[in-house]
Design an enzyme around this catalytic site. Structure first.
Site, PDB file in Angstrom:
ATOM      1  N   ARG A 141       0.814  -1.224   0.000  1.00  0.00           N
ATOM      2  CA  ARG A 141       0.000   0.000   0.000  1.00  0.00           C
ATOM      3  C   ARG A 141       0.841   1.265   0.000  1.00  0.00           C
ATOM      4  NH1 ARG A 141      -3.021  -3.919   2.504  1.00  0.00           N
ATOM      5  NH2 ARG A 141      -2.028  -3.613   4.528  1.00  0.00           N
ATOM      6  N   GLU A 178       5.823 -11.918  13.183  1.00  0.00           N
ATOM      7  CA  GLU A 178       5.360 -12.538  14.429  1.00  0.00           C
ATOM      8  C   GLU A 178       5.751 -14.012  14.465  1.00  0.00           C
ATOM      9  OE1 GLU A 178       1.193 -13.057  16.993  1.00  0.00           O
ATOM     10  OE2 GLU A 178       1.178 -12.171  14.984  1.00  0.00           O
TER      11      GLU A 178
END
Length: 254
Positions: A141, A178
């Site tokens: 984005r 993560e």
């Protein structure tokens, strides 16, 4: 260089004066000194409006250390009516792409032509006088916001991509997720030593992708002037991982 107009007043008349934004931190709220006029003396007071109340008004000459307190949240500037419009145009979708995630969806912002233009304008206003030569957009984005900003400020746009997306010779930087790791890549030769770079993405969460982009740019000798995002998720503390680089964001995530 930005400048500001102040008011110079005495008991008989008013004058205008102009000074640069760089001088604003050195000026008190008003200055009073004597003048002579037709053999009689009087006092004249100069009102010096604050130019640093908004982080959008920092200058290219400020160092990262001096400007760090200026590069926080544009949403701290309650005087700018564009920020609530931008914030309200961003849709929050719970449990996407997995349970527990509050996804910040900027596709609704892109549908709102006024809010989208305001978003680009705020970034352009901040960076047009900072001698930025490279706008580096983080996949994916960052590719939406980076090109119009680059065009408006006269900089080249460089995409920072995931592995095996760029066709030419690349340099890579690994960063932590993560669970596991990923890489970011940039074309060799796209950025030159001495380039002044702005790194842009739609959102900062844990800060991993921005850190990787900073490292890629610095490896080729570019100076990273600032990172910029539309949204910040402060609870994930991504700002703290940017190795001291300034971060500018428009709004906080819901």
């Amino acid at each position: 260089m930005q400048s500001s107009v102040g008011v110079c007043s005495s008991s008989s008349s008013n004058w205008l004066f102009r000074f640069s934004a760089a001088a604003a931190p050195l000026l008190p709220s008003s200055l009073t000194f004597p003048i002579s006029k037709s053999s009689s003396s009087s006092l004249i007071t100069l009102s010096t409006p604050s130019l640093i109340s908004s982080p959008l008004r920092s200058t290219a000459s400020a160092s990262a250390a001096d400007s760090s307190h200026l590069t926080e949240m544009a949403s701290n500037d309650a005087q700018d009516p564009r920020l609530p419009r931008i914030s309200s145009a961003i849709r929050v979708i719970p449990d996407f792409p997995k349970p527990g995630i509050m996804f910040q969806d900027i596709t609704t912002l892109l549908l709102d032509t006024k809010a989208f233009k305001d978003t680009i304008d705020l970034f352009v206003e901040r960076y047009r006088d900072q001698n930025i030569s490279v706008v580096a957009g983080v996949e994916a984005r960052g590719f939406i916001f980076g090109p119009p900003i680059a065009l408006a400020i006269g900089a080249k746009f460089v995409p920072m991509r995931k592995p095996n997306k760029l066709p030419g010779e690349v340099i890579s930087e690994e960063y932590s997720l993560e669970y596991g790791t990923d890489k970011m890549e940039m074309h060799v030769g796209a950025v030159q030593a001495g380039d002044r770079a702005l790194v842009i993405d739609d959102l900062i969460a844990t800060g991993g992708t921005l850190c990787a982009a900073i490292k890629l740019l610095e490896r080729v000798g570019a100076q990273v002037v600032e990172c910029a995002c539309v949204i910040e998720l402060p609870e994930l503390k991504g700002r703290e991982k940017l190795t001291g680089k300034p971060l500018f964001v428009l709004v906080k995530g819901a």
